[in-house]
Structure formats: C-alpha cells, structure tokens
Motif scaffolding. Structure first.
Motif, PDB file in Angstrom:
ATOM      1  N   GLN A  76      10.512  -0.200 -46.049  1.00 29.96           N
ATOM      2  CA  GLN A  76      10.534  -1.425 -46.895  1.00 29.96           C
ATOM      3  C   GLN A  76      10.886  -1.491 -48.079  1.00 29.96           C
ATOM      4  OE1 GLN A  76       6.478  -2.977 -46.848  1.00 29.96           O
ATOM      5  NE2 GLN A  76       7.082  -4.888 -46.969  1.00 29.96           N
ATOM      6  N   SER A  77      10.388  -0.242 -48.902  1.00 25.16           N
ATOM      7  CA  SER A  77      10.668  -0.225 -50.304  1.00 25.16           C
ATOM      8  C   SER A  77      11.870   0.448 -50.704  1.00 25.16           C
ATOM      9  CB  SER A  77       9.481   0.615 -50.968  1.00 25.16           C
ATOM     10  OG  SER A  77       9.552   2.141 -50.545  1.00 25.16           O
ATOM     11  N   THR A 145       2.277   3.461 -56.574  1.00 24.11           N
ATOM     12  CA  THR A 145       2.582   2.059 -56.177  1.00 24.11           C
ATOM     13  C   THR A 145       2.297   1.596 -55.043  1.00 24.11           C
ATOM     14  OG1 THR A 145       4.539   0.666 -56.351  1.00 24.11           O
ATOM     15  CG2 THR A 145       4.900   2.930 -55.363  1.00 24.11           C
ATOM     16  N   ILE A 147       2.062  -1.799 -51.780  1.00 26.07           N
ATOM     17  CA  ILE A 147       2.458  -3.439 -51.638  1.00 26.07           C
ATOM     18  C   ILE A 147       0.847  -3.706 -50.701  1.00 26.07           C
ATOM     19  CG2 ILE A 147       3.334  -2.954 -49.211  1.00 26.07           C
ATOM     20  CD1 ILE A 147       4.893  -5.560 -49.784  1.00 26.07           C
ATOM     21  N   VAL A 171       2.402  -4.266 -55.943  1.00 24.34           N
ATOM     22  CA  VAL A 171       3.215  -5.146 -55.455  1.00 24.34           C
ATOM     23  C   VAL A 171       2.489  -6.207 -54.473  1.00 24.34           C
ATOM     24  CG1 VAL A 171       5.549  -5.538 -54.290  1.00 24.34           C
ATOM     25  CG2 VAL A 171       5.196  -3.516 -55.703  1.00 24.34           C
ATOM     26  N   SER A 268       6.430  -9.525 -50.121  1.00 25.16           N
ATOM     27  CA  SER A 268       7.429  -8.453 -49.635  1.00 25.16           C
ATOM     28  C   SER A 268       7.694  -7.705 -51.027  1.00 25.16           C
ATOM     29  CB  SER A 268       8.555  -9.313 -49.307  1.00 25.16           C
ATOM     30  OG  SER A 268       8.866 -10.271 -50.448  1.00 25.16           O
ATOM     31  N   TRP A 269       8.551  -6.733 -50.826  1.00 26.78           N
ATOM     32  CA  TRP A 269       8.784  -5.823 -51.715  1.00 26.78           C
ATOM     33  C   TRP A 269      10.169  -6.256 -52.449  1.00 26.78           C
ATOM     34  CZ3 TRP A 269       6.069  -1.153 -52.772  1.00 26.78           C
ATOM     35  CH2 TRP A 269       6.758  -0.372 -53.719  1.00 26.78           C
ATOM     36  N   GLY A 272      13.826  -4.916 -51.818  1.00 23.09           N
ATOM     37  CA  GLY A 272      13.843  -3.924 -50.631  1.00 23.09           C
ATOM     38  C   GLY A 272      14.074  -4.758 -49.328  1.00 23.09           C
ATOM     39  N   PRO A 281      12.298 -10.644 -49.048  1.00 21.25           N
ATOM     40  CA  PRO A 281      12.193  -9.948 -50.559  1.00 21.25           C
ATOM     41  C   PRO A 281      12.930 -10.907 -51.594  1.00 21.25           C
ATOM     42  CG  PRO A 281      12.931  -8.258 -48.933  1.00 21.25           C
ATOM     43  CD  PRO A 281      13.159  -9.723 -48.450  1.00 21.25           C
ATOM     44  N   ASP A 288      12.109  -1.277 -57.402  1.00 23.13           N
ATOM     45  CA  ASP A 288      12.438   0.304 -57.494  1.00 23.13           C
ATOM     46  C   ASP A 288      12.831   0.730 -58.951  1.00 23.13           C
ATOM     47  OD1 ASP A 288      11.509   0.264 -54.929  1.00 23.13           O
ATOM     48  OD2 ASP A 288      13.388   1.169 -53.926  1.00 23.13           O
TER      49      ASP A 288
END
Length: 402
Positions: A76-77, A145, A147, A171, A268-269, A272, A281, A288
């Motif tokens: 995801q990230s 970090t 989510i 996040v 969401s990221w 990502g 996202p 990032d």
C-alpha cells in the motif's frame, strides 16, 4: 518495472484481505519473528541493496491498519521502493491476530489488541533491540509511520517510547491514548489526512469503519502535541484546491508539527496504491517523499530538553485548549497559555452552571501550563471548564464517559 510491481500489489492486496497465511513480498523482503510475553510476533523486514554493516543506517517502522498485515502496508505504501532509493531499512511489524484480524493496542482502539491490553509498545521496543543487534542501525534515526490503527499506534509510541522513536508520520489516523500524554521528550510529527476520510474523520466522531470507536478531532490532538512540544507559532503554509498545510514551529529541540490535509483521496496512503477494499489515494502529495524528507531533518537531538521546559516560552495570546482525551474516564489533561502575568482561575461546571471543582486559583506568570483533572468523583455527563485571567475569559465543553 514499477508498473508491473504496482499491478501485482493490487492483486496481492486483495489476497491479503481474504487469506490468513503470509503472502510473499514482491520486494524480496523477509518474514521473521520473535517471542514476546509468550506470543510469537511476526514482522517483515526490507534491507536496501545499498546497506553496508559498517555504516549506521536509518530505520522506519511501518505499521499496518486494522485488518491489515505486513505485506499489505508494504504494498500500500510502496515504502520498500523508497527504501531502495534512499537507502534506509524498513520493518513492517504485525499486530496480534485474532479470528483472522490483526490490530494494534493504540489505547482506545482497536479490536482484540486493545480489548486484551496487548503490550504492543513492549513488542516494538523488543523488535528495535533485536534488529539493532542484527543490523547497524542509527539509534538516533529510528522513525515510525503507519495508517489508520497503525497511525494511532504511532502516537502511542511517540508518547511511551520517545527515548527510541525520533519522529512519527501517522497517516489517516488520530490519537486514542487513554492516559495523559507525557513523553520523555518532545517528538516531531508529520501527519497526513484527507478531507474525504469517513473512516477516521478529521473533525472527530465515530467513523464509518467496523470498529465503532470514537475518534478525537485532529485539532485537539495537535493542541496536545503543540503544548507537549512547546511550539509557540502556528502558520497556514498552503490552503488551495489541492491541500491544506499547517505547521507548528519554534518548538523544543526543533520538534515541529506538519499537517497535510488533502482535498482528494480518502482513507488511504497519499501517493500509494489503493487497497481493496479502500479509498483512492491522494495524487496531490506523496507521503513517502514528504515523510522521508521530514525524518532526515528530525533525528533524536544530541541533547534533549525535558518536555516541561515548554513553560519557559512566553506565548503571544491567551488561550484555553480542548482537553485530551475527550470523552474521558476518569483523567484528562487541560492546557492553557497566558501571554502576561495575571491572576488565573480555572473552574469546572456542570450543565446547570454549578461549580463542581476549582483547578487553578493563583497568581500566574506568563507561560504555558497543563493541569491534570481527575473526575473519578463525578458522574458521566457533559461539563464545562472555564479559564479567566485578567480581562480574558474562555469556556470549553468536556464529556465524562464512564
């Protein structure tokens, strides 16, 4: 190559949500485990090809959301891609798994981890010690970090493991710590969120997710950390059709706070890959890139000042902050600031306007203060607290929920 990886990630994300076994990382990351307090705890670690054991290397701890996994947050990230580009180690720990669902004990959320009071802070602490023995990790550059539930866990690590976590980047999350936030040092924070996030609304309340827990509003969260970090300046850097960026600065040991609130995306990221099921996202920022730039500028300082030194800074205006946590049972923290020396009175009233307790009644020097309020003798309900100093007066509402 990047397009092929992302295509496989979308497929893997669907699998991770529907199967219980470990899905192989598409980045050649490696699963491992340790035993902590009788539980086998798993994690996925990605070591960049440029890593050399003679040079101290930064490490990012990336925490999945509820119902997620290590591979899920990696996919995801896209942090493993950033790891290879920037040459840092990234580790993806996994929350305890009950009935196929992994969660973190971030305080007031989530799932079995919170219900059974799993010691996830201790697990992360032990994981750091284990990896530090196996790799040459820069002890001043260990960051966290995550989510959703993982982002909530970041706030708990900032509060309870500040001696090892240099900075955090939550996040799509909020802070659900039940106790007073009292870290051993000020912690830099960069937070990412979306106006469209209904799972963890930035305005607070019960979200659309399955957990059904109350989410404290982000302005209350940032008020807490602004006071913890001793920040005296707040600026809106950007507010346009893409996103809102607010920064708190002039803080203890450069422990500034950055808040990105995008107008696209959702739970969401940012930058990502969409998790199935999940929201698209944000495309206007890349979490990032932003978090890595922030982390590089915020290692643990060589000499840290105690958090209570914030009171030495003179604020420029009178202010009574929202208490945190709120709702609470039975302890909460009230922060306020006085721009000049004055007689100050802080009182709590019930809904009928009857005074129930006086917390402050003193001549106070200009500065920032915090008061811990224990409401164990009061019943559940709505209460008000009022601060008066000189010609200044402010009133706020709090909720006791027992």
């Amino acid at each position: 190559m990047r397009i092929k990886i992302i295509a496989s990630i979308i497929f893997c994300s669907f699998l991770v949500s529907s199967v219980s076994c470990h899905v192989k990382s598409v980045y050649s990351s490696v699963y491992d485990s340790l035993t902590y307090k009788g539980l086998v705890r798993t994690y996925l670690i990605h070591v960049p090809p440029g890593y050399v054991n003679t040079k101290p290397t930064s490490m990012i701890i990336a925490l999945h959301g509820g119902f997620g996994s290590a591979v899920n947050i990696e996919n995801q990230s896209l942090l493993s891609i950033k790891s290879d580009e920037a040459n840092f180690i990234v580790v993806y720990p996994e929350g305890v798994r009950v009935l196929g669902v992994r969660t973190w004990n971030a305080g007031g959320c989530c799932g079995a981890a919170a219900s059974f009071n799993i010691d996830d802070v201790g697990f992360i602490d032990t994981l750091i010690e284990k990896l530090s023995a196996e790799y040459t990790i820069d002890q001043k550059r260990i960051f966290a970090t995550g989510i959703s539930n993982g982002g909530m866990m970041c706030y708990r690590l900032a509060s309870d493991l500040a001696n090892k976590i240099a900075a955090i980047a939550p996040v799509a999350a909020t802070m659900v710590i039940k106790t007073v936030v009292n870290p051993s040092r000020a912690i830099p924070i960069i937070h990412f969120h979306s106006f469209n996030d209904t799972n963890v609304p930035y305005t607070g309340g019960i979200g659309s997710g399955v957990s059904g827990h109350y989410n404290p509003p982000l302005d209350s969260v940032f008020n807490v950390w602004m006071n913890v970090n001793g920040c005296v300046k707040k600026d809106t850097i950007k507010n346009d059709q893409d996103y809102l960026l607010v920064k708190w600065s002039n803080c203890i040991n450069n422990s500034e706070i950055h808040f990105y609130l995008t107008r696209d995306g959702g739970h969401s990221w940012p930058g990502g890959v969409k998790y199935l099921p999940g929201d698209e996202p944000s495309k206007v920022i890349n979490a990032d890139d932003l978090l890595w730039d922030f982390f590089q500028s915020h290692p643990i300082p060589d000499s840290t000042s105690a958090v209570n030194e914030q009171c030495n800074k003179i604020p420029n205006k009178f202010k009574l902050f929202q208490n945190y946590p709120n709702p609470f049972n039975p302890v909460t923290e009230i922060n306020y600031q006085l721009p000049e020396n004055s007689f100050a009175s802080l009182k709590v009233y019930d809904v009928l306007g009857t005074e129930v307790v006086e917390l402050v009644n003193n001549w106070m020097e200009a500065g920032t203060y915090k008061v811990t309020f224990n409401a164990s003798s009061l019943s559940s309900g709505i209460y008000f607290y009022s601060l008066t100093a000189g010609n200044n007066h402010e009133l706020r509402k709090m909720v006791i929920l027992k």
